[in-house]
Design a protein around this motif. Structure first.
Motif, PDB file in Angstrom:
ATOM      1  N   THR A   3       0.852  -1.184   0.000  1.00 29.37           N
ATOM      2  CA  THR A   3       0.000   0.000   0.000  1.00 29.37           C
ATOM      3  C   THR A   3       0.890   1.236   0.000  1.00 29.37           C
ATOM      4  O   THR A   3       2.069   1.175   0.377  1.00 29.37           O
ATOM      5  N   GLU A  27      -4.280   1.531  -2.669  1.00 30.90           N
ATOM      6  CA  GLU A  27      -4.405   0.172  -2.159  1.00 30.90           C
ATOM      7  C   GLU A  27      -3.354  -0.767  -2.764  1.00 30.90           C
ATOM      8  O   GLU A  27      -2.772  -0.500  -3.816  1.00 30.90           O
ATOM      9  N   ASP A  28      -3.148  -1.900  -2.085  1.00 31.35           N
ATOM     10  CA  ASP A  28      -2.244  -2.938  -2.570  1.00 31.35           C
ATOM     11  C   ASP A  28      -2.711  -3.433  -3.944  1.00 31.35           C
ATOM     12  O   ASP A  28      -3.900  -3.669  -4.164  1.00 31.35           O
TER      13      ASP A  28
END
Length: 366
Positions: A3, A27-28
């Motif tokens: 992230t 986000e990842d």
């Protein structure tokens, strides 16, 4: 992968403040694109993430670790620049392997990483060649391969396709999207081209004057722009913005008279406008159709593109208007054209450039 969080990032060069309190949470495995006009701060923000520029204030967190004070090599990032920056005297293999040789990696491990990157980028048959023997797209893939072998937590791309011709840029957009899927990586990409942003991004950050105008999915920005700037920047051809006067406000929405005299009732909330106020009505070129009871434009230029005809003209005295119509539509230059638009497809912007919220919005397509 990782992230990425930007917390209240500011940047000043002397008395000139170029980034204003930017906070983002990426986000990842997300593909996020920074887009905006030249000078909006997108490349400066990317360089701050990379550690090539120091933020005046704020923090950068990658995979839970504050890397604000860390040098680039310790941030777990890899950056692909607009320039390929390849060594012309080295082979494709050696160019890709270069950062691993600097790390003094064992040859077997280095060979495995280079081969994996070459397989992903379809460069296996080119490993023995020099950069001068490659096309522009292949050279850019070599530069990307040099990033892949480092196994970074976050990939950063600074306008990597701007040196390529239009056809090759289209091909490379597809390849980069496929690369994101195959690597399952977190990627941050900078471009001034909204087509690149719309076609590749999971989410887009629209920057203007060093500020975030809006952060959301491509279709969220297209259907529900929060400001006139976002509305006019996202979408191709650009949204038409027509001066209008508010005639009245009631429970059904706002009644306006647009340039040229046509009146419409638009289903938007009217908390910030009153009768007599000046507003702008936004109409996308693809949302109009030919009809007899709509507004009239004078056609100046007609582009027949096969499946679509792009019509440029004016509404009222001199307000420019663009319409995207069927390719075989009965249109002639210098002949007035009547156009219809559904009220729920219109956007209304107040004097500050902020959108008036729709009373009932269509469902979003992510």
């Amino acid at each position: 992968m990782a992230t990425l969080s930007l917390n209240a990032i500011t940047k000043s060069f002397g008395a000139a403040k170029v980034l204003h309190d930017i906070s983002l949470a990426i986000e990842d495995k997300e593909f996020v694109v920074f887009v905006g006009p030249s000078g909006c701060g997108k490349s400066t923000l990317l360089r701050i993430i990379a550690g090539l520029e120091e933020a005046t204030s704020g923090s950068i967190v990658i995979d839970g670790a504050d890397v604000s004070a860390a040098p680039p090599v310790e941030r777990g990032i890899s950056m692909v620049f607009q320039s390929y920056a390849l060594y012309p005297h080295l082979s494709v293999y050696e160019n890709i392997a270069f950062p691993l040789r600097v790390q003094k990696m064992e040859k077997a491990d280095m060979d495995a990483r280079v081969q994996r990157a070459a397989d992903i980028l379809q460069l296996t048959e080119k490993l023995h060649l020099k950069p001068g023997q490659l096309s522009g797209g292949q050279r850019q893939r070599v530069a990307i391969g040099r990033s892949i072998v480092r196994n970074p937590k976050v990939f950063l791309f600074d306008e990597p396709l701007s040196n390529l011709d239009a056809a090759l840029r289209g091909d490379m957009r597809v390849e980069l999207s496929q690369l994101h899927q195959s690597l399952d990586a977190t990627m941050v990409y900078v471009t001034h081209d909204q087509v690149e942003a719309m076609t590749m991004a999971d989410r887009i950050v629209v920057l203007n004057g060093g500020r975030v105008e809006q952060f959301g999915s491509p279709m969220e920005l297209y259907h529900h722009p929060r400001t006139k700037f976002v509305a006019s920047f996202i979408g191709q051809p650009n949204m038409n913005l027509i001066p209008a006067k508010v005639l009245g406000v009631d429970g059904t929405g706002v009644q306006v008279e647009i340039e040229g005299g046509h009146r419409m009732v638009l289903p938007v909330e009217a908390a910030t406008v009153n009768a007599g106020d000046r507003v702008e009505v936004g109409i996308r070129p693809e949302h109009v159709s030919i009809g007899n009871d709509g507004f009239e434009i004078s056609v100046n230029v007609l582009e027949r593109l096969g499946g679509v005809s792009i019509t440029y003209g004016t509404i009222g005295e001199a307000t420019r208007f663009c319409a995207s119509l069927p390719g075989d539509a009965a249109i002639s230059k210098d002949v007035p054209l009547k156009l219809n638009v559904a009220p729920h497809d219109c956007h209304v912007f107040d004097a500050a450039g902020d959108v008036l919220r729709r009373k009932s919005a269509p469902a979003l397509v992510a």
